[in-house]
Scaffold this active site. Structure first.
Site, PDB file in Angstrom:
ATOM      1  CG  ASP A  30      31.056  32.489  47.523  1.00  0.00           C
ATOM      2  OD1 ASP A  30      30.272  32.251  48.531  1.00  0.00           O
ATOM      3  OD2 ASP A  30      32.337  32.210  47.235  1.00  0.00           O
TER       4      ASP A  30
ATOM      5  CG  ASP B 243      41.541  44.296  37.568  1.00  0.00           C
ATOM      6  OD1 ASP B 243      41.864  43.644  38.398  1.00  0.00           O
ATOM      7  OD2 ASP B 243      41.843  43.829  36.336  1.00  0.00           O
ATOM      8  CG  HIS B 244      39.958  41.600  43.358  1.00  0.00           C
ATOM      9  ND1 HIS B 244      39.729  40.965  42.182  1.00  0.00           N
ATOM     10  CD2 HIS B 244      40.682  41.251  44.029  1.00  0.00           C
ATOM     11  CE1 HIS B 244      40.529  39.787  42.555  1.00  0.00           C
ATOM     12  NE2 HIS B 244      41.093  39.957  43.616  1.00  0.00           N
TER      13      HIS B 244
ATOM     14  CG  HIS C 285      43.489  40.200  38.265  1.00  0.00           C
ATOM     15  ND1 HIS C 285      42.268  41.149  38.384  1.00  0.00           N
ATOM     16  CD2 HIS C 285      42.870  39.131  38.816  1.00  0.00           C
ATOM     17  CE1 HIS C 285      41.253  40.575  38.992  1.00  0.00           C
ATOM     18  NE2 HIS C 285      41.518  39.176  39.147  1.00  0.00           N
TER      19      HIS C 285
HETATM   20  C1  BG6 Z   1      39.838  36.523  40.758  1.00  0.00           C
HETATM   21  C2  BG6 Z   1      39.579  35.205  39.696  1.00  0.00           C
HETATM   22  O1  BG6 Z   1      39.603  37.671  39.722  1.00  0.00           O
HETATM   23  O2  BG6 Z   1      40.953  36.587  41.390  1.00  0.00           O
HETATM   24  C3  BG6 Z   1      39.985  33.865  40.643  1.00  0.00           C
HETATM   25  O3  BG6 Z   1      38.802  35.077  39.013  1.00  0.00           O
HETATM   26  C4  BG6 Z   1      41.374  34.106  41.477  1.00  0.00           C
HETATM   27  O4  BG6 Z   1      40.316  32.880  39.896  1.00  0.00           O
HETATM   28  C5  BG6 Z   1      41.186  35.587  42.258  1.00  0.00           C
HETATM   29  O5  BG6 Z   1      41.331  33.255  42.689  1.00  0.00           O
HETATM   30  C6  BG6 Z   1      42.317  36.027  43.047  1.00  0.00           C
HETATM   31  O6  BG6 Z   1      42.450  37.016  43.738  1.00  0.00           O
HETATM   32  P1  BG6 Z   1      43.051  37.389  45.104  1.00  0.00           P
HETATM   33  O7  BG6 Z   1      42.503  38.889  45.673  1.00  0.00           O
HETATM   34  O8  BG6 Z   1      42.740  36.500  46.006  1.00  0.00           O
HETATM   35  O9  BG6 Z   1      44.501  37.215  44.538  1.00  0.00           O
END
Ligand code: BG6
Length: 494
Positions: A16, A181-182, A244
């Site tokens: 995914d 850590d996106h 995050h």
């Molecule tokens: C991920 C988590 O790191 O970040 C998810 O594992 C979460 O549970 C997601 O939904 C949220 O990311 P974003 O970019 O959609 O705010």
């Protein structure tokens, strides 16, 4: 900046993350000229697929998820040629040797000097063995650089994270490991530093003399979706808190780095993490951290199931889908300023926002004792809306002495629209360029786990002591009390 020629290996190529984020990011980088022709992508996964089928998958992923459209067939074919696929049992060394042959072929074809980036979009249990097999299979003996990019979660707690790190360190050096850590790739999270350090009217006020409290909200409308199996063992604290949320907190609280080099910036961030006041007892955890789980509820007229009814979730699960905490940063700048952080699934809106609430004016000459002034707020909107919003007090037009709060607003997403780069574009580009600023260093990960472990340990003593909240609401009422005790309230998100 164009990335140096390299082969990108996507392990978990049919998954995914690759489909939704990685391929679209690579296509955007290519479209913007940040990737030249000297790159190749090798998708690696277990299931058999021909190169052609793989390219068709990529096409579908880009069509569905990329901010750039495929308009020109010739250009598409040229792009797609850079993609190949290798079906691999990741425990079988022979497979890695075949992978090496394929790699050498594409390197020769696209004139790539042996630089290799291994992106593991895999379950973390596999990071160690894949790294080891990459080495054993000869994948790390090419002339150029070798980098490992891995997704969270990095361990389940400090101990498991240490173990994982030791495994990785047998193969890769710390500076070769890029822990994603996106949130750090998000445009507005990176903008926090600029807003703070490039504005004369913020930096002098950015401390405990002028700031009353800081609120960080990461709310999601989604439930656990298809990830019940993972999430039920993780919960909101590990899934969002350890990474995050604490990363965003460090960006807000850190000192200005002495130089804009990755290590200087990360040094400042880890100092914030080290300054977090640890909760010293389960009682302190109970007083400062709220956990909740969503029950059946409703949003926009649609009925939503409770967490325990979700697929792959234990029917008696006590996993938290929400948590809120009061966090203190014990240093000169922040002593006494509470940071309130909250995150949850099945909340009413999807948003990431930081609210900086400034202290009240010492005396209120305009309204005497009759009215109270609203505090000034600085709101940084990270996601999905991007922008900054400042709330100030001004005279109500036409009135003699009435004051009203008004908003000065800059909406970045309204201007840039959908064209704001995706976090993964930035991160893939940075990793390929050897810039680790927006990746988490080992000491950050370890310090964050040490903080979070105490909360998890306290919760573990009384697992069923968890509040509930109806899906579609703003979480358990105890989260409001957390701020009310200090005379504050959560500012509504917009
Ligand atoms: C991920 C988590 O790191 O970040 C998810 O594992 C979460 O549970 C997601 O939904 C949220 O990311 P974003 O970019 O959609 O705010």
């Amino acid at each position: 900046l164009q990335t140096p020629g390299a082969v990108f290996f996507i392990f978990g190529a049919t998954g995914d993350l690759a489909r939704r984020k990685l391929y679209p990011a690579i296509y955007s980088l290519y479209t913007e000229g940040k990737l030249a022709e000297d790159f190749a992508v090798i998708g690696v996964a277990r299931r058999p697929r021909s190169h052609e089928e793989f390219r068709e998958d990529i096409y579908r992923s880009i069509k569905e998820f990329c901010r750039y459209k495929v308009e020109d067939t010739a250009k598409w074919t040229q792009f797609a040629e850079h993609f190949s696929y290798k079906s691999l049992d990741i425990n079988n060394i022979d497979g890695y040797r075949e992978l090496r042959e394929l790699t050498e072929t594409v390197e020769a074809r696209f004139d790539i000097p042996g630089n290799r980036m291994f992106y593991l979009a895999l379950a973390p249990e596999l990071f160690g063995s894949v790294s080891f097999n990459l080495q054993k299979g000869g994948m790390l003996s090419s002339a150029g650089w070798h980098r490992l990019v891995i997704e969270k979660p990095f361990g389940y707690d400090l101990l498991s994270a240490q173990k994982l790190n030791e495994e990785l360190n047998q193969v890769f050096k710390e500076e070769e490991i890029y822990r994603i850590d996106h949130y750090l790739g998000k445009e507005m999270v990176q903008n926090i530093e600029v807003i703070r350090f490039a504005n004369a009217f913020f930096e002098p006020l950015w401390n405990n003399k002028h700031i009353a409290n800081i609120q960080i909200t990461l709310s999601e409308t989604v439930g656990v979706e298809e990830r019940g199996g993972y999430y039920d063992h993780s919960g909101a604290l590990r899934d969002m808190g350890q990474n995050h949320m604490l990363q965003m907190l460090t960006m807000i609280a850190m000192e200005a780095p002495s130089r804009l080099f990755p290590e200087d910036i990360r040094d400042e961030k880890v100092k914030v993490l080290r300054s977090l006041r640890p909760y010293s007892s389960p009682l302190e955890v109970a007083e400062n951290v709220v956990r909740g789980q969503y029950t059946q509820g409703e949003s926009k007229g649609k009925s939503l199931p409770g967490y325990r009814q979700e697929d792959k979730v234990a029917p008696d699960s006590n996993t938290e889908t929400y948590f809120a905490a009061k966090v203190l940063v014990d240093n000169f700048r922040w002593a006494g300023v509470p940071f309130y952080i909250r995150t949850g699934k099945r909340l009413p809106v999807k948003t990431t926002e930081v609210v900086v609430e400034f202290k009240q004016m010492p005396t209120n000459v305009y309204l005497g004792q009759k009215h109270t002034l609203e505090p000034n707020l600085l709101v940084i909107r990270v996601n999905p809306m991007e922008g900054i919003y400042i709330k100030i007090n001004a005279k109500k037009p036409g009135s003699e002495s009435q004051i009203q709060p008004l908003a000065m607003e800059f909406c970045q997403s309204c201007q840039v629209g959908i064209n704001s780069p995706e976090a993964y574009e930035r991160l893939i580009h940075d990793a390929a360029n050897g810039d680790s600023t927006y990746f988490t260093r080992w000491d950050e990960v370890a310090t964050a786990w040490a903080f979070v472990d105490r909360i998890a340990a306290a919760w573990g003593q009384t697992p069923s002591d968890i509040s509930s909240y109806p899906a579609g609401s703003w979480g358990p009422k105890e989260a409001d009390e957390l701020l009310a005790k200090d005379g504050f309230h959560w500012w509504p998100v917009n």
